[in-house]
Structures are given as structure tokens and as C-alpha cells.
Scaffold this motif. Structure first.
Motif, PDB file in Angstrom:
ATOM      1  N   ILE A  36       0.844  -1.073   0.002  1.00 57.04           N
ATOM      2  CA  ILE A  36      -0.021  -0.101   0.102  1.00 57.04           C
ATOM      3  C   ILE A  36       0.903   1.276  -0.267  1.00 57.04           C
ATOM      4  N   VAL A  37       0.694   1.993  -0.946  1.00 56.33           N
ATOM      5  CA  VAL A  37       1.342   3.386  -0.879  1.00 56.33           C
ATOM      6  C   VAL A  37       0.633   4.489  -0.084  1.00 56.33           C
ATOM      7  N   ASN A  38       1.394   5.212   0.892  1.00 60.89           N
ATOM      8  CA  ASN A  38       0.584   6.116   1.569  1.00 60.89           C
ATOM      9  C   ASN A  38       1.230   7.329   1.385  1.00 60.89           C
ATOM     10  N   LEU A  39       1.659   7.660   0.176  1.00 63.87           N
ATOM     11  CA  LEU A  39       2.171   8.984  -0.069  1.00 63.87           C
ATOM     12  C   LEU A  39       1.110  10.021   0.048  1.00 63.87           C
ATOM     13  N   ASP A  40       0.133   9.903  -0.379  1.00 61.42           N
ATOM     14  CA  ASP A  40      -0.991  11.076  -0.373  1.00 61.42           C
ATOM     15  C   ASP A  40      -1.096  11.368   1.140  1.00 61.42           C
TER      16      ASP A  40
ATOM     17  N   PRO B 211      11.099   5.477   4.417  1.00 62.73           N
ATOM     18  CA  PRO B 211      10.415   4.514   3.505  1.00 62.73           C
ATOM     19  C   PRO B 211       9.190   3.714   3.830  1.00 62.73           C
ATOM     20  N   ALA B 212       9.153   3.308   5.356  1.00 59.75           N
ATOM     21  CA  ALA B 212       8.033   2.733   5.933  1.00 59.75           C
ATOM     22  C   ALA B 212       6.783   3.660   6.267  1.00 59.75           C
ATOM     23  N   ASP B 213       7.001   4.926   6.054  1.00 57.28           N
ATOM     24  CA  ASP B 213       6.127   5.884   6.393  1.00 57.28           C
ATOM     25  C   ASP B 213       5.154   6.052   5.045  1.00 57.28           C
TER      26      ASP B 213
ATOM     27  N   LEU C 242      12.920   6.941  -4.281  1.00 59.96           N
ATOM     28  CA  LEU C 242      12.397   6.629  -3.046  1.00 59.96           C
ATOM     29  C   LEU C 242      13.138   7.585  -2.075  1.00 59.96           C
ATOM     30  N   GLU C 243      14.566   7.510  -2.105  1.00 65.33           N
ATOM     31  CA  GLU C 243      15.158   8.277  -1.418  1.00 65.33           C
ATOM     32  C   GLU C 243      15.082  10.117  -1.521  1.00 65.33           C
ATOM     33  N   ALA C 244      14.985  10.310  -2.745  1.00 67.41           N
ATOM     34  CA  ALA C 244      14.350  11.721  -2.892  1.00 67.41           C
ATOM     35  C   ALA C 244      13.455  12.069  -2.300  1.00 67.41           C
ATOM     36  N   ILE C 245      12.258  11.211  -2.287  1.00 66.11           N
ATOM     37  CA  ILE C 245      10.933  11.626  -1.777  1.00 66.11           C
ATOM     38  C   ILE C 245      11.094  11.566  -0.142  1.00 66.11           C
TER      39      ILE C 245
END
Length: 69
Positions: free
Chosen positions: A4-8, A59-61, A48-51
Motif C-alpha cells: 500500500i502506498v501512503n504517499l498522499d 520509506p515505511a512512512d 524513494l530516497e529523494a521522496i
């Protein structure tokens, strides 16, 4: 889907818009949208590192593993 991507959620927490993040990390808004929607098949570690650097998170966030049942 097991990942699951929680980027939002992180963007909302940091009060940042997708376009702003895309510009800061050097990817297109369309590619960021694909990542946010969970439709991406892969993500480069450099992206991923840049984000994580820009959002000051781990990353786990952003990525969560949920086992399929």
C-alpha cells in the motif's frame, strides 16, 4: 495488492502538493500520480530516497506491506 502506498497521507501531513514534490525531486507529475495510486510496478531507490529526503520521512512512512488473505 500487498504493498500500500501512503504517499498522499505524507503529502497531506507535510502540507505539500503533488506538483511541488514532483518538481523538487525531478519526476513528472504523471509518474508521481502513478506511484501515489499504487499502479506503479516498481520504484527506483533514488526516487524513494529523494521522496524521503524531501518529505523528511522513512520509506515505511510511505510504503506499507499488507499480506494477502
Amino acid at each position: 495488492m500487498a504493498i500500500i502506498v501512503n504517499l498522499d497521507v505524507m503529502l497531506a501531513t507535510r502540507k505539500m502538493r503533488s506538483l511541488e514534490l514532483a518538481t523538487k525531486i525531478g519526476i513528472t507529475p504523471a509518474n508521481l500520480s502513478i506511484l501515489k495510486s499504487g499502479k506503479a510496478k516498481a520504484i527506483r531507490f533514488s526516487t524513494l530516497e529523494a521522496i524521503c529526503k524531501e518529505l523528511e520521512c522513512q520509506p515505511a512512512d510511505i510504503l506499507e506491506y499488507v499480506p494477502n488473505k
